[in-house]
Design a protein around this motif. Sequence first.
Motif, PDB file in Angstrom:
ATOM      1  N   LEU A  73       0.833  -1.206   0.000  1.00 23.85           N
ATOM      2  CA  LEU A  73       0.000   0.000   0.000  1.00 23.85           C
ATOM      3  C   LEU A  73       0.870   1.260   0.000  1.00 23.85           C
ATOM      4  N   ARG A  74       1.934   1.256   0.803  1.00 18.41           N
ATOM      5  CA  ARG A  74       2.802   2.440   0.826  1.00 18.41           C
ATOM      6  C   ARG A  74       3.453   2.675  -0.532  1.00 18.41           C
ATOM      7  N   GLU A  75       3.834   1.570  -1.212  1.00 17.91           N
ATOM      8  CA  GLU A  75       4.404   1.708  -2.570  1.00 17.91           C
ATOM      9  C   GLU A  75       3.370   2.315  -3.523  1.00 17.91           C
ATOM     10  N   ALA A  76       2.137   1.846  -3.403  1.00 13.60           N
ATOM     11  CA  ALA A  76       1.085   2.336  -4.308  1.00 13.60           C
ATOM     12  C   ALA A  76       0.798   3.818  -4.050  1.00 13.60           C
ATOM     13  N   MET A  81       1.568   9.536  -5.623  1.00 15.32           N
ATOM     14  CA  MET A  81       1.834  10.893  -5.142  1.00 15.32           C
ATOM     15  C   MET A  81       3.233  11.395  -5.497  1.00 15.32           C
ATOM     16  N   GLY A  82       4.090  10.509  -5.965  1.00 13.36           N
ATOM     17  CA  GLY A  82       5.465  10.912  -6.249  1.00 13.36           C
ATOM     18  C   GLY A  82       6.270  11.209  -4.995  1.00 13.36           C
ATOM     19  N   ILE A  83       6.085  10.374  -3.963  1.00 16.08           N
ATOM     20  CA  ILE A  83       6.812  10.590  -2.704  1.00 16.08           C
ATOM     21  C   ILE A  83       7.531   9.300  -2.287  1.00 16.08           C
ATOM     22  N   ILE A 209       2.262  18.090   0.775  1.00 21.13           N
ATOM     23  CA  ILE A 209       3.372  17.268   0.292  1.00 21.13           C
ATOM     24  C   ILE A 209       4.651  18.089   0.158  1.00 21.13           C
ATOM     25  N   GLU A 210       4.539  19.269  -0.421  1.00 22.62           N
ATOM     26  CA  GLU A 210       5.744  20.103  -0.601  1.00 22.62           C
ATOM     27  C   GLU A 210       6.323  20.535   0.734  1.00 22.62           C
TER      28      GLU A 210
END
Length: 377
Positions: A73-76, A81-83, A209-210
């Motif tokens: 899930l964290r990978e997905a 999100m590009g994080i 996110i930023e």
Amino acid sequence: MTDGNTVNRPVARPGVMAIAPYVPGKSKGSRVRTYHKLSSNETPLGPSPKAVEAYKTAASHLELYPDGSTAELREAIAGAMGINPAQIICGNGSDDLLGMITHAYIGEGDETIFTEHGFLMYRIVTLAAGGTPVVIPETDKKADVDAILAAVTPRTKIVFLANPNNPTGTYLPQSEVRRLHAGLPKNVVLVLDAAYAEYVRRNDYEAGIELVGQSENVIMTRTFSKVHGLAALRVGWAYGPEHMIDALNRIRGPFNINAPGLAAATAAIKDRAFLEAAVDHNAKWLPWLTEAFTELGIEVTPSVGNFLLLNFPEGSGLTAEAADLFLLEEGIVLRRLEPYNLPNALRMSIGSEEANRATVDALARFMKGGGEQAAHG
Ligand SMILES: *Cc1c(COP(=O)(O)O)cnc(C)c1O
């Protein structure tokens, strides 16, 4: 204060008994057959069919523990999100994460700051951890950055900001969030609760996110309960600096997300088309409903979320309470807001076309005098 050792049963810490239990949105109207539940900001589109399929597949392996690291899930999420997945932690709903953050960073005597009409969980998690909630007045139903900064003391450990906020629907632009962050001491955690981020269509909005990427004291929480339609499964996530994620991983339950929830959320975040359809539905009905209620003489607080704050006219008898009773008779359930210190307002989640039209239609009758009947009859 009673000494816990001298009474004949266990006594909870003082903060615990100061908590007013969270009252969820009502789920049924009074007595009619069909009803529209618009009280908990659930999506009218339900979850992605792909998420439902993944859930059903997971149901055939209920004897197995879930993956406690929530790696897939964290990978997905990270991919969408590009994080960095190492900076993500998942929780049993974002409520679970808010509790973990609070338990990790405050103790007795410490203060948390949030605003007047801020999300109710902030008070609950603060008291549960033995801390002291400091509640700051808002300006025009919006968080006031200067007022928040003025309330910071050496005891302040966390500032909670729901952006957009529930139940007002208002938001702070990126520039204001940055000004808030810049004014906070570096040891104070800034929690950006972005439960409704996907719905916001404003160029000056940033979910967090930023800012998380550029600082050591900001953590953003997100949820699968709202736009992804998985409220029943309780899945949320947070994105923060690695040292904070490390601290939270030490105190979380080792299997705090259930396997069907993990599977469904992983499928949901990959289904971009379904997400867009849900956001488009909201973008269509948000202005339509705002205009329709305004025309009826109900003041609508400008919202960027998937819900509207309806402010009933003061001193008219057409109160939020009377409107709520009237709507319940019609099988329409909105959210009463006394616990949020907004006694003359109701919160309406944006529903299906049928639910939205039915609500406008019912409130039109209420505002034309039906309210009198509901109030007296
Ligand atoms: C709905 C909501 C949440 C999400 O709660 P979950 O525990 O993830 O279901 C978090 N914050 C706010 C402001 C909300 O309205």
